[in-house]
Write a protein that holds these residues in place. Structure first.
Motif, PDB file in Angstrom:
ATOM      1  N   LEU A 115       0.824  -1.212   0.000  1.00 34.51           N
ATOM      2  CA  LEU A 115       0.000   0.000   0.000  1.00 34.51           C
ATOM      3  C   LEU A 115       0.858   1.262   0.000  1.00 34.51           C
ATOM      4  CD1 LEU A 115      -2.871  -0.963   2.469  1.00 34.51           C
ATOM      5  CD2 LEU A 115      -2.958  -0.833  -0.031  1.00 34.51           C
ATOM      6  N   THR A 116       1.983   1.217   0.695  1.00 31.34           N
ATOM      7  CA  THR A 116       2.895   2.366   0.711  1.00 31.34           C
ATOM      8  C   THR A 116       3.450   2.612  -0.690  1.00 31.34           C
ATOM      9  OG1 THR A 116       3.459   1.970   3.023  1.00 31.34           O
ATOM     10  CG2 THR A 116       5.013   3.297   1.733  1.00 31.34           C
ATOM     11  N   LYS A 117       3.855   1.552  -1.384  1.00 33.45           N
ATOM     12  CA  LYS A 117       4.355   1.692  -2.761  1.00 33.45           C
ATOM     13  C   LYS A 117       3.279   2.266  -3.677  1.00 33.45           C
ATOM     14  CE  LYS A 117       7.460  -2.250  -2.420  1.00 33.45           C
ATOM     15  NZ  LYS A 117       7.618  -3.653  -2.792  1.00 33.45           N
ATOM     16  N   GLU A 118       2.046   1.744  -3.562  1.00 36.14           N
ATOM     17  CA  GLU A 118       0.949   2.232  -4.403  1.00 36.14           C
ATOM     18  C   GLU A 118       0.657   3.696  -4.112  1.00 36.14           C
ATOM     19  OE1 GLU A 118      -2.459  -0.282  -3.853  1.00 36.14           O
ATOM     20  OE2 GLU A 118      -1.429  -2.043  -4.681  1.00 36.14           O
ATOM     21  N   HIS A 119       0.645   4.058  -2.832  1.00 31.71           N
ATOM     22  CA  HIS A 119       0.360   5.448  -2.460  1.00 31.71           C
ATOM     23  C   HIS A 119       1.428   6.387  -3.011  1.00 31.71           C
ATOM     24  CE1 HIS A 119      -1.136   8.805  -0.173  1.00 31.71           C
ATOM     25  NE2 HIS A 119       0.050   8.979   0.381  1.00 31.71           N
TER      26      HIS A 119
END
Length: 130
Positions: A115-119
């Motif tokens: 989720l951090t990468k996507e954000h």
């Protein structure tokens, strides 16, 4: 499955205080995930039948970002929750996901990393459009 929200690092925050009444009003079960449970699968934390506990306890620092995982939601309930969050001025929780057949086997650390990468990718894309 009873609609459930897994909440990370929201206890004692403005977002947590404003989110809880919204979830209770919509009859969504709340599960506060503590750092010690970060190695359990998301499916187990969500209460999916047959997803057994690993019994592993996470003893490192982990992550401090607020995160919210929605489990057992219809599209209609998701839309309603997001609308109620806006109406109740719940501060932004950037790391949000729906439970999927794929991520239910991940642990909290793996999902947080994804989720951090996507954000970050979405943030970069928005900045590049300006």
């Amino acid at each position: 499955m009873t609609p459930t929200v897994l909440l990370y690092n929201l206890s004692g925050t403005d977002a947590g205080r404003k989110l809880k009444p919204v979830l209770l009003k919509l009859r969504i079960r709340i599960r506060i995930v503590e750092r010690e449970s970060y190695l359990e699968t998301i499916g187990h934390l969500a209460g999916i039948e047959g997803m057994e506990a690993s019994g592993q306890e996470y003893k490192e620092e982990g992550f401090s970002d607020p995160m919210m995982i929605m489990c057992g939601f219809s599209g209609e309930l998701l839309d309603l929750l997001l609308a109620q969050m806006r109406k109740s001025a719940v501060p932004l929780i950037p790391l949000k996901a729906m439970l999927t057949p794929h991520n239910m086997f991940w642990n909290s650390l793996a999902l947080h990393d994804e989720l951090t990468k996507e954000h970050e990718a979405m943030k970069t894309a928005r900045q590049n459009k300006k």
